[in-house]
Design an enzyme around this catalytic site. Structure first.
Site, short mmCIF file in Angstrom:
data_model
loop_
_atom_site.label_atom_id
_atom_site.label_comp_id
_atom_site.label_asym_id
_atom_site.label_seq_id
_atom_site.Cartn_x
_atom_site.Cartn_y
_atom_site.Cartn_z
N GLU A 126 0.80 -1.23 0.00
CA GLU A 126 0.00 0.00 0.00
C GLU A 126 0.84 1.28 0.00
O GLU A 126 0.81 2.06 0.96
CB GLU A 126 -0.96 -0.01 1.20
CG GLU A 126 -1.90 -1.20 1.21
CD GLU A 126 -2.86 -1.22 2.40
OE1 GLU A 126 -2.63 -0.47 3.36
OE2 GLU A 126 -3.84 -1.98 2.34
N GLU A 132 -5.45 -8.63 0.86
CA GLU A 132 -6.09 -8.26 2.13
C GLU A 132 -7.56 -7.98 1.88
O GLU A 132 -7.93 -7.39 0.85
CB GLU A 132 -5.50 -6.96 2.71
CG GLU A 132 -4.17 -7.12 3.38
CD GLU A 132 -3.66 -5.81 3.98
OE1 GLU A 132 -4.48 -4.98 4.42
OE2 GLU A 132 -2.43 -5.64 3.99
#
Ligand code: IFM
Length: 454
Positions: A166, A357
């Site tokens: 991320e 995720e």
């Protein structure tokens, strides 16, 4: 009721990250990370806690592998701690740090669990902050050194690697908004930071491939489809802007070798790029960044409904009542997973995708015996897995799903107040207990299928 069967080789996994579970802050020669330091800053962590002990996975990793075996997980996404392996950020390698991951990897493989390692899940060594952290180009070479040392040691057994987790969060929350370490609030740092992350990714891909026979190398992005809050031109335009800054700012360089022109203009208009210039982009960088990868890791939690703010700037404003939001304030919107996966395939065509995720933070009250009944997490899991299944049926090369998270852990600026785990962790005793959702996920894994409950 229909059972929706997944492909035979579909990987069912769970995910964690080093800083959020390991603890062992000073054990075995580990140096401090920017998060160890950030947690000491007044008001930085909601509950005043820190990650020094976290889930004590550093000492309890055998027990945690047993939890994964009990679930029947075929894969485990973990991260290595840069500060444990290279305490100064570059230079000397801490062999004791590598030994820890060496043992962990061997035990995972012995349990039949495929390790997927992310090299940077936000815990850069604090020593690098003096040079500017990710805002400095110097950090790129340091990361490549760390990637080389880690894959050199573990690459004979670990095939699946991701460079960063991320990068949007690191660059924006860390350098522009200050919610995350290092807590900077300087918009002029965010885009160089994002660029240096991407550049270090591209440079590391080749290094990893040299060290890992048959490597599968990728990067993990947080993705969220942008939804205009209303049908007005203003809200639609704000949604486009959000998409540019959040999704395309990373996807376009990785797959097309260029930053999105409209998003550059938006940044320039906001005064974040003088005259629209990006002096931090040097010749050859974009070619390096777009080095072909083997897979894209997609993290998906929700869509983002966007309203136009005073200057037309995008403002997130959920489309459902407050009571329906998760503990993080996020909307549960499973259809967004199918939408984002289809869009990524159509616009960028990655060879393989993993959902790296997906999960939900809930209040998770334990009863007297520590049991947690979490029907909302079960509904979340079911609906998102069905959304993933729809994407596979529509042709998305989705190879696996990693639930966030194996267990409750240190949720960054929220400390221990937000729980995402399939296993409850009692942070006094460190006891792990499966929530009802863990039982549900175990059954889904065993069946390689999810029913639509109808
Ligand atoms: O806990 C985080 C994780 O570290 C990165 N992705 C989002 C999760 C939930 O906020």
């Amino acid at each position: 009721m229909t059972m929706h069967r997944f492909p035979e080789d579909f990987l069912w996994g769970v995910a964690t990250s080093a800083q959020q579970i390991e603890g062992g802050r000073n054990a075995g020669g580990r140096g401090d990370s920017i998060w160890d330091w950030h947690a000491t800053q007044k008001g930085a962590i909601e509950d005043g806690s820190d990650p020094s002990r976290a889930c004590d996975h550093y000492n309890r990793w055998r027990e945690d592998i047993d939890l994964m075996s009990w679930l029947g997980a075929g894969a485990y996404r973990l991260s290595t701690s840069w500060s444990r392996i290279m305490p100064e950020g570059r230079g000397a390698v801490n062999e004791a740090g590598l030994d820890f991951y060496d043992k962990l990897v061997d035990a995972l493989l012995a349990a039949g669990i495929v390790p997927f390692i992310t090299l940077n899940h936000w815990d850069m060594p604090h020593a690098l902050l003096g040079e500017g952290g990710w805002a400095s180009r110097e950090t790129v070479a340091a990361f490549v050194e760390y990637a080389a040392a880690t894959t050199e040691r573990l690459g004979d057994r670990v095939r699946h690697w991701a460079t960063h987790n991320e990068p949007w969060c690191i660059a924006t929350l860390g350098y522009e908004e200050g919610h995350h370490a290092p807590g900077h609030t300087n918009p002029a740092e965010a885009l160089p930071a994002a660029h240096h992350l991407l550049l270090s990714h591209g440079l590391s891909v080749d290094v990893i491939r040299r060290n890992v026979p048959d490597a599968e190398v990728g990067i993990v992005l947080n993705t969220s489809p942008a939804w205009a809050h209303s049908d007005t031109d203003e809200d639609r335009e704000a949604a486009r802007r959000f998409d540019g800054l959040f999704n395309r700012w990373f996807l376009d360089p990785l797959f097309r070798g260029e930053y999105p022109a409209d998003a550059i203009e938006d940044r320039a208009r906001r005064g974040h790029l003088k005259g629209g210039a990006m002096p931090f982009v040097q010749e050859g960088d974009m070619g390096t960044i777009s080095t072909p990868i083997d897979y894209l890791g997609v993290n998906y939690y929700s869509r983002t409904a966007v309203k136009a703010g005073p200057n037309g700037d995008p403002i997130g404003a959920p489309l459902v009542p407050k009571e329906e939001l998760t503990e993080m304030g996020w909307e549960v919107f499973p259809g967004g997973l199918t939408v984002i996966l289809l869009r990524i395939v159509e616009d960028y065509g990655p060879k393989n995708i993993y959902v790296t995720e997906n999960g939900i933070a809930l209040p998770d009250q334990a009863d007297g015996s520590g049991r947690v009944s979490d029907p909302r997490r079960i509904a979340f899991l079911r609906s998102h897995l069905l959304a993933a299944h729809r994407a596979i049926e529509a042709g998305v090369p989705l190879r696996g799903y990693f639930h966030w998270s194996l267990m409750d852990n240190f949720e960054w600026g929220h400390g221990y107040t937000k729980t995402f785990g399939l296993f409850r962790v009692d942070f006094d005793t460190l006891e792990r207990t499966p929530k009802e959702s863990a039982h549900w996920y175990r059954d889904a894994i065993a069946a390689n299928a999810v029913s639509d409950g109808q």
